[in-house]
Motif scaffolding. Structure first.
Motif, PDB file in Angstrom:
ATOM      1  N   GLY A   1     -49.085  23.965  73.508  1.00 19.90           N
ATOM      2  CA  GLY A   1     -47.931  24.794  73.846  1.00 19.90           C
ATOM      3  C   GLY A   1     -46.737  23.954  74.277  1.00 19.90           C
ATOM      4  O   GLY A   1     -46.882  22.822  74.751  1.00 19.90           O
ATOM      5  N   TRP A   2     -45.555  24.503  74.137  1.00 20.18           N
ATOM      6  CA  TRP A   2     -44.359  23.750  74.509  1.00 20.18           C
ATOM      7  C   TRP A   2     -44.295  23.534  76.018  1.00 20.18           C
ATOM      8  O   TRP A   2     -43.749  22.525  76.474  1.00 20.18           O
ATOM      9  N   GLN A   3     -44.882  24.442  76.819  1.00 18.05           N
ATOM     10  CA  GLN A   3     -44.889  24.260  78.268  1.00 18.05           C
ATOM     11  C   GLN A   3     -45.722  23.037  78.652  1.00 18.05           C
ATOM     12  O   GLN A   3     -45.318  22.238  79.505  1.00 18.05           O
ATOM     13  N   THR A   4     -46.864  22.887  78.006  1.00 22.67           N
ATOM     14  CA  THR A   4     -47.716  21.729  78.273  1.00 22.67           C
ATOM     15  C   THR A   4     -47.019  20.448  77.858  1.00 22.67           C
ATOM     16  O   THR A   4     -47.021  19.458  78.609  1.00 22.67           O
TER      17      THR A   4
ATOM     18  N   ALA B   1     -43.810  19.927  77.617  1.00 25.60           N
ATOM     19  CA  ALA B   1     -42.695  19.677  78.532  1.00 25.60           C
ATOM     20  C   ALA B   1     -43.185  19.127  79.866  1.00 25.60           C
ATOM     21  O   ALA B   1     -42.579  18.201  80.433  1.00 25.60           O
ATOM     22  N   LEU B   2     -44.281  19.664  80.377  1.00 21.78           N
ATOM     23  CA  LEU B   2     -44.837  19.188  81.640  1.00 21.78           C
ATOM     24  C   LEU B   2     -45.289  17.732  81.526  1.00 21.78           C
ATOM     25  O   LEU B   2     -44.988  16.905  82.395  1.00 21.78           O
TER      26      LEU B   2
END
Length: 179
Positions: free
Chosen positions: A89-92, A94-95
């Motif tokens: 995922g893009w959240q992962t 980005a993190l």
């Protein structure tokens, strides 16, 4: 601190192997990427003048762990792989990117390797060990005095971890040969 060409190449290699180990769908390929990562980290420790840590990483990370992972893989069924890499995922992403940038921002504050003016090499703790190691421990080598006398319990703990890993590996290998 500036990175030399070899340090930069090792860092890129290690990061590439870590990303490969995390994202590869084929489990055998992921184990091989992990083994290469561990070997790269051990070489990086040698370049950073920490051969004891480098040898431990090579023995435990690239050696014993790779053997254990391969043994575990040989006892499991290989799933059908339709894609080469896992999707994330893009959240992962980005993190993880934020964490890498945060840690990477600290690199310029590190002293150059072997810098005699750095706090690590010329600090008062180092001076204390160099001045008092022989008188307090009767061991001529200051590094040995630190590892065996001042940090004896820590060294004993590291020895127990390596010994336990060897015993478990031999136990698993024995079961594999007998079965």
């Amino acid at each position: 601190m500036t990175l030399s060409l070899i340090e930069a190449m090792l860092l890129v290699f290690v990061l590439g192997c870590a990303v490969g180990a995390a994202l590869l769908k084929d489990t055998l390929a992921a184990v091989m990427a992990f083994a290469a990562y561990s070997l790269g980290v051990s070489v990086l420790w040698l370049v950073l003048q920490a051969p004891d840590v480098g040898l431990t990483e090579a023995a435990v990370g690239a050696g014993i762990m790779t053997v254990l992972f391969l043994l575990a893989l040989s006892n499991t069924a290989s799933p059908d792989v339709d894609r080469l890499f896992e999707s994330i995922g893009w959240q992962t992403a980005a993190l993880v990117a934020g964490f890498v940038l945060l840690v990477g921002a600290t690199v310029p504050a590190l002293p150059a390797i072997g810098d005699p003016n750095s706090a690590v090499v010329g600090g008062e703790v180092t001076q204390y060990y160099l001045e008092n190691a022989y008188a307090q421990t009767e061991v001529k080598n200051a590094v040995t005095a630190v590892l065996a006398a001042y940090r004896g319990f820590d060294t004993l703990g590291e020895g127990v971890v390596v010994f336990s890993a060897v015993v478990v590996t031999l136990s698993v290998l024995r079961r594999e040969v007998v079965a």
